[in-house]
Design a protein around this motif. Structure first.
Motif, PDB file in Angstrom:
ATOM      1  N   ILE A  41      27.613  37.387  37.955  1.00 39.63           N
ATOM      2  CA  ILE A  41      26.279  37.980  37.843  1.00 39.63           C
ATOM      3  C   ILE A  41      25.988  38.863  39.054  1.00 39.63           C
ATOM      4  CG2 ILE A  41      23.807  37.516  37.670  1.00 39.63           C
ATOM      5  CD1 ILE A  41      24.480  34.800  36.506  1.00 39.63           C
ATOM      6  N   CYS A  42      26.225  38.318  40.233  1.00 40.94           N
ATOM      7  CA  CYS A  42      25.925  39.069  41.454  1.00 40.94           C
ATOM      8  C   CYS A  42      26.681  38.463  42.619  1.00 40.94           C
ATOM      9  CB  CYS A  42      24.420  39.098  41.740  1.00 40.94           C
ATOM     10  SG  CYS A  42      23.694  37.472  42.001  1.00 40.94           S
ATOM     11  N   THR A  43      26.738  39.207  43.725  1.00 35.11           N
ATOM     12  CA  THR A  43      27.356  38.738  44.957  1.00 35.11           C
ATOM     13  C   THR A  43      26.271  38.536  46.005  1.00 35.11           C
ATOM     14  OG1 THR A  43      27.731  41.002  45.714  1.00 35.11           O
ATOM     15  CG2 THR A  43      29.476  39.960  44.435  1.00 35.11           C
ATOM     16  N   ASP A  44      26.652  37.993  47.151  1.00 34.04           N
ATOM     17  CA  ASP A  44      25.645  37.678  48.178  1.00 34.04           C
ATOM     18  C   ASP A  44      24.911  38.898  48.700  1.00 34.04           C
ATOM     19  OD1 ASP A  44      25.816  35.022  48.078  1.00 34.04           O
ATOM     20  OD2 ASP A  44      26.827  34.727  49.994  1.00 34.04           O
ATOM     21  N   ASP A  45      25.563  40.072  48.622  1.00 32.31           N
ATOM     22  CA  ASP A  45      24.896  41.262  49.151  1.00 32.31           C
ATOM     23  C   ASP A  45      24.140  42.006  48.040  1.00 32.31           C
ATOM     24  OD1 ASP A  45      26.997  42.199  47.687  1.00 32.31           O
ATOM     25  OD2 ASP A  45      27.824  43.500  49.258  1.00 32.31           O
ATOM     26  N   ILE A  46      23.847  41.285  46.968  1.00 33.05           N
ATOM     27  CA  ILE A  46      23.144  41.887  45.834  1.00 33.05           C
ATOM     28  C   ILE A  46      21.722  42.289  46.254  1.00 33.05           C
ATOM     29  CG2 ILE A  46      22.165  39.733  44.938  1.00 33.05           C
ATOM     30  CD1 ILE A  46      23.719  42.448  42.780  1.00 33.05           C
ATOM     31  N   HIS A  80      26.319  28.999  41.866  1.00 36.99           N
ATOM     32  CA  HIS A  80      26.746  29.659  43.093  1.00 36.99           C
ATOM     33  C   HIS A  80      28.135  29.148  43.455  1.00 36.99           C
ATOM     34  CE1 HIS A  80      26.154  31.836  46.868  1.00 36.99           C
ATOM     35  NE2 HIS A  80      26.839  30.851  47.430  1.00 36.99           N
ATOM     36  N   ILE A  81      29.047  30.067  43.736  1.00 38.50           N
ATOM     37  CA  ILE A  81      30.453  29.736  43.947  1.00 38.50           C
ATOM     38  C   ILE A  81      30.909  30.229  45.317  1.00 38.50           C
ATOM     39  CG2 ILE A  81      32.821  30.166  43.140  1.00 38.50           C
ATOM     40  CD1 ILE A  81      31.541  30.503  40.297  1.00 38.50           C
ATOM     41  N   ASP A  82      31.593  29.359  46.036  1.00 38.54           N
ATOM     42  CA  ASP A  82      32.227  29.722  47.300  1.00 38.54           C
ATOM     43  C   ASP A  82      33.737  29.579  47.135  1.00 38.54           C
ATOM     44  OD1 ASP A  82      29.733  30.037  48.368  1.00 38.54           O
ATOM     45  OD2 ASP A  82      29.757  28.190  49.538  1.00 38.54           O
ATOM     46  N   VAL A  83      34.501  30.593  47.520  1.00 39.61           N
ATOM     47  CA  VAL A  83      35.958  30.532  47.443  1.00 39.61           C
ATOM     48  C   VAL A  83      36.541  30.589  48.852  1.00 39.61           C
ATOM     49  CG1 VAL A  83      36.163  31.459  45.111  1.00 39.61           C
ATOM     50  CG2 VAL A  83      36.043  33.036  47.034  1.00 39.61           C
ATOM     51  N   ASP A  84      37.724  30.005  49.005  1.00 40.04           N
ATOM     52  CA  ASP A  84      38.328  29.878  50.337  1.00 40.04           C
ATOM     53  C   ASP A  84      38.835  31.207  50.896  1.00 40.04           C
ATOM     54  OD1 ASP A  84      37.788  27.220  50.080  1.00 40.04           O
ATOM     55  OD2 ASP A  84      39.841  26.609  49.622  1.00 40.04           O
ATOM     56  N   VAL A  85      39.247  32.100  49.993  1.00 41.22           N
ATOM     57  CA  VAL A  85      39.782  33.404  50.392  1.00 41.22           C
ATOM     58  C   VAL A  85      38.950  34.489  49.723  1.00 41.22           C
ATOM     59  CG1 VAL A  85      41.802  34.909  50.372  1.00 41.22           C
ATOM     60  CG2 VAL A  85      42.104  32.437  50.608  1.00 41.22           C
ATOM     61  N   PRO A  86      38.532  35.536  50.415  1.00 33.98           N
ATOM     62  CA  PRO A  86      37.733  36.599  49.801  1.00 33.98           C
ATOM     63  C   PRO A  86      38.424  37.200  48.571  1.00 33.98           C
ATOM     64  CG  PRO A  86      37.741  36.855  52.169  1.00 33.98           C
ATOM     65  CD  PRO A  86      38.741  35.772  51.859  1.00 33.98           C
ATOM     66  N   VAL A  87      37.641  37.445  47.537  1.00 34.12           N
ATOM     67  CA  VAL A  87      38.150  38.037  46.294  1.00 34.12           C
ATOM     68  C   VAL A  87      37.500  39.393  46.070  1.00 34.12           C
ATOM     69  CG1 VAL A  87      38.751  35.867  45.162  1.00 34.12           C
ATOM     70  CG2 VAL A  87      36.404  36.748  44.985  1.00 34.12           C
ATOM     71  N   GLU A 119      39.898  56.134  46.223  1.00 36.24           N
ATOM     72  CA  GLU A 119      39.290  56.214  47.548  1.00 36.24           C
ATOM     73  C   GLU A 119      37.821  56.589  47.489  1.00 36.24           C
ATOM     74  OE1 GLU A 119      41.060  57.853  51.651  1.00 36.24           O
ATOM     75  OE2 GLU A 119      40.612  59.438  50.201  1.00 36.24           O
ATOM     76  N   ASN A 120      37.448  57.507  46.624  1.00 32.80           N
ATOM     77  CA  ASN A 120      36.078  58.019  46.606  1.00 32.80           C
ATOM     78  C   ASN A 120      35.203  57.380  45.526  1.00 32.80           C
ATOM     79  OD1 ASN A 120      36.608  59.867  48.713  1.00 32.80           O
ATOM     80  ND2 ASN A 120      37.545  61.286  47.243  1.00 32.80           N
ATOM     81  N   ASP A 121      35.749  56.379  44.808  1.00 31.43           N
ATOM     82  CA  ASP A 121      34.971  55.703  43.769  1.00 31.43           C
ATOM     83  C   ASP A 121      33.999  54.706  44.376  1.00 31.43           C
ATOM     84  OD1 ASP A 121      35.726  56.936  41.483  1.00 31.43           O
ATOM     85  OD2 ASP A 121      37.243  55.476  40.901  1.00 31.43           O
ATOM     86  N   ASN A 122      33.011  54.313  43.564  1.00 34.47           N
ATOM     87  CA  ASN A 122      32.120  53.225  43.948  1.00 34.47           C
ATOM     88  C   ASN A 122      32.956  51.960  44.120  1.00 34.47           C
ATOM     89  OD1 ASN A 122      29.826  51.729  44.420  1.00 34.47           O
ATOM     90  ND2 ASN A 122      29.469  51.327  42.244  1.00 34.47           N
ATOM     91  N   PRO A 123      33.099  51.431  45.334  1.00 33.12           N
ATOM     92  CA  PRO A 123      34.049  50.337  45.567  1.00 33.12           C
ATOM     93  C   PRO A 123      33.560  49.012  45.010  1.00 33.12           C
ATOM     94  CG  PRO A 123      32.833  50.789  47.562  1.00 33.12           C
ATOM     95  CD  PRO A 123      32.409  51.831  46.572  1.00 33.12           C
ATOM     96  N   PRO A 124      34.481  48.107  44.682  1.00 34.46           N
ATOM     97  CA  PRO A 124      34.089  46.745  44.308  1.00 34.46           C
ATOM     98  C   PRO A 124      33.657  45.968  45.547  1.00 34.46           C
ATOM     99  CG  PRO A 124      36.471  46.912  44.382  1.00 34.46           C
ATOM    100  CD  PRO A 124      35.941  48.295  44.643  1.00 34.46           C
ATOM    101  N   THR A 125      33.226  44.743  45.341  1.00 31.07           N
ATOM    102  CA  THR A 125      32.790  43.898  46.449  1.00 31.07           C
ATOM    103  C   THR A 125      33.927  42.956  46.855  1.00 31.07           C
ATOM    104  OG1 THR A 125      30.506  43.952  45.666  1.00 31.07           O
ATOM    105  CG2 THR A 125      31.092  42.184  47.167  1.00 31.07           C
ATOM    106  N   ILE A 126      34.125  42.804  48.159  1.00 32.62           N
ATOM    107  CA  ILE A 126      35.061  41.808  48.681  1.00 32.62           C
ATOM    108  C   ILE A 126      34.221  40.695  49.283  1.00 32.62           C
ATOM    109  CG2 ILE A 126      36.993  41.374  50.227  1.00 32.62           C
ATOM    110  CD1 ILE A 126      37.581  44.369  50.211  1.00 32.62           C
ATOM    111  N   THR A 127      34.274  39.507  48.696  1.00 32.46           N
ATOM    112  CA  THR A 127      33.358  38.447  49.107  1.00 32.46           C
ATOM    113  C   THR A 127      33.960  37.075  48.872  1.00 32.46           C
ATOM    114  OG1 THR A 127      31.122  37.548  48.807  1.00 32.46           O
ATOM    115  CG2 THR A 127      32.240  38.394  46.852  1.00 32.46           C
ATOM    116  N   SER A 128      33.429  36.103  49.586  1.00 31.89           N
ATOM    117  CA  SER A 128      33.794  34.699  49.373  1.00 31.89           C
ATOM    118  C   SER A 128      32.675  33.928  48.680  1.00 31.89           C
ATOM    119  CB  SER A 128      34.109  34.016  50.713  1.00 31.89           C
ATOM    120  OG  SER A 128      35.197  34.630  51.353  1.00 31.89           O
ATOM    121  N   HIS A 129      31.568  34.606  48.387  1.00 37.22           N
ATOM    122  CA  HIS A 129      30.406  33.939  47.807  1.00 37.22           C
ATOM    123  C   HIS A 129      29.842  34.811  46.694  1.00 37.22           C
ATOM    124  CE1 HIS A 129      30.711  31.835  51.643  1.00 37.22           C
ATOM    125  NE2 HIS A 129      30.584  33.004  52.247  1.00 37.22           N
ATOM    126  N   PHE A 130      29.635  34.234  45.532  1.00 37.75           N
ATOM    127  CA  PHE A 130      29.043  34.995  44.432  1.00 37.75           C
ATOM    128  C   PHE A 130      28.398  34.045  43.432  1.00 37.75           C
ATOM    129  CE2 PHE A 130      33.513  34.237  43.542  1.00 37.75           C
ATOM    130  CZ  PHE A 130      33.528  33.765  42.233  1.00 37.75           C
TER     131      PHE A 130
END
Length: 470
Positions: free
Chosen positions: A432-437, A394-401, A323-334
């Protein structure tokens, strides 16, 4: 046979106890074809007295038919097991060998040198801690030397041993060794390699493999085996963010529901507050179950079953984090670096399956940012990727990962592409990075000159342009 083999025969319990507490080093041999990778591994095993007598007898017999050397037996046959490998005297598939010394356990991946088998090399490197880059002293640095070194560094290998082989064929010339060393240091300046060592040797004769040679008095370093036994591989970091991809939901009866998987980062203990992603449902770790009993602490690399205090929906592909860790990214674009492994080229906007840990989603490569020239490491514009080429996409996925950058947590940032029609693995990738990089993080991951970087940002990230020029 070795001292360990004597211990096996006399006291198997003592042997198992000794073996259990040794550290493990996974390494690969790579480089150009015919640089002596398989022979090196054979020499390591032979001079360490780690080959059983019946295996040695079989190699001597096979050497009469397939021998590519003038020796009594061809050491390369210890790892070149395929019929086609023996007939051609080359390595085609990745061959694994397991051995141990008094100080360490080892898993060796012998990787092919031919360019057409680069994808096999990338597979072998994916789980290794160290790379031995073989170089023929007569030929020096080749294109495949650079390609393999680049791929190994991309895959997160930070420890390299450059083995300058066949020194006996250049009369153990110090100038030849020094020239190759300078050439390697010159091209590796572009790569993230914090730890690199150089050893002049002859795998065929046995110089500087296990035993120090007297033929090169000018070399004051240690042998290859001594380096492998003592090189400092970073220990597991329990302070990294906790990541647990759920692989299987275990429901043997009405009273038990557990979530099975392998911890890819960090550590966990009972009563820890956790979040299940991507649903963001919260709960508490009730117990950490293993075959040998419940644990009070589990960390990176351990395969465990977690039970939760609350009845919440958790399925294969979900990620459990603290809960208190640095969270991963949930995204459809990276953005990811892809190593293309298929004869058919990468097609933009074609539907592929992307497997990221235990997550499997459909997606598309919508843009190729650049292709890397493995000879010069320049970043070139391109509209596709061909077999064995490497590019940023650049990759777009149908469901957020749920993902992390590969450099931060490898187990959450690696991926493979699968052809939906043939079910073949056609590429391997690293996030390498996500869209909110952030611009700062992006600059850290982009290995180009400042001018080239600013031009790239103008084209692809215009919202950053004003900050980039500063």
């Amino acid at each position: 046979m070795s001292q360990e083999s004597t211990l096996i025969a006399s006291d198997i319990e003592a042997y198992l106890s000794q073996h259990e507490h040794k550290g493990l080093l996974r390494f690969l041999t790579c480089g150009n074809v015919d640089d002596g990778k398989s022979t090196l591994i054979g020499r390591l095993l032979h001079d360490s007295k780690l080959i059983f007598e019946d295996h040695m007898a079989a190699i001597k017999k096979d050497s009469k038919k397939f021998n590519t050397t003038n020796q009594e037996f061809d050491l390369a046959l210890l790892v070149d097991g395929l019929q086609s490998e023996r007939e051609q005297g080359i390595t085609i598939d990745v061959a694994y060998r397991y051995f141990s010394t008094e100080k360490r356990k080892f898993i060796i991946a012998d990787c092919p040198g031919h360019e057409q088998y680069t994808r096999n090399m990338a597979t072998g490197a994916s789980n290794c801690d160290l790379a031995i880059v073989m170089i023929d002293a007569r030929k020096g640095v080749q294109d495949q030397t650079k390609r393999h070194t680049y791929i190994a560094s991309l895959l997160g290998i930070r420890h390299f041993i450059v083995a300058v082989n066949k020194m006996d064929l250049v009369d153990y010339d110090q100038h030849t060794f020094n020239t190759i060393q300078q050439d390697v240091l010159k091209f590796t300046k572009e790569l993230s390699i914090p730890d690199i060592h150089f050893v002049p040797m002859s795998a065929l004769v046995g110089d500087n493999i296990v035993n120090k040679t007297t033929a090169m008095p000018w070399y004051h370093g240690t042998t290859l085996m001594s380096l492998l036994e003592t090189i400092n591989i970073e220990a597991i970091q329990t302070d990294k963010p906790f990541r647990f991809p759920v692989q299987y939901v275990n429901r043997p009866n009405l009273d038990f529901r557990g979530y099975c998987g392998t911890i890819v980062s960090g550590a966990i203990s009972p009563d820890s507050r956790v979040v299940v992603l991507p649903s963001k449902k919260q709960s508490t770790i009730k117990s950490i179950v293993t075959y040998d009993g419940d644990l009070s602490l589990a960390s990176e690399g351990q395969a465990v079953t977690l039970t939760l205090a609350d009845e919440i929906d958790v399925s294969r592909g979900d990620i459990i984090v603290c809960e208190n860790d640095n969270p991963p990214t949930i995204t459809s674009h990276f953005t990811a670096t892809l190593v293309w492994m298929n004869d058919a080229p990468l097609l933009l906007n074609k539907a592929y399956e992307f497997k990221i840990g235990t997550q499997v989603v459909t997606g598309r490569v919508t843009k190729i940012n650049y292709r890397v020239d493995v000879h010069t490491f320049e970043q070139q514009a391109t509209s596709n990727l061909q077999l064995n080429e490497i590019g940023s996409c650049h990759i777009d996925v149908d469901v957020p990962v749920v993902i992390d950058r590969y450099d931060d947590i490898q187990g959450m940032g690696n991926l493979i592409l699968i052809d939906k029609m043939t079910n073949e693995t056609i590429a391997a990738g690293m996030v390498i990075c996500t869209d909110d990089i952030s611009l700062t993080t992006f600059k850290r991951t982009y290995t180009a000159s400042e001018v080239a970087l600013n031009e790239y940002i103008r084209q692809h990230y215009p919202e950053w342009e004003a900050k980039a020029i500063k």
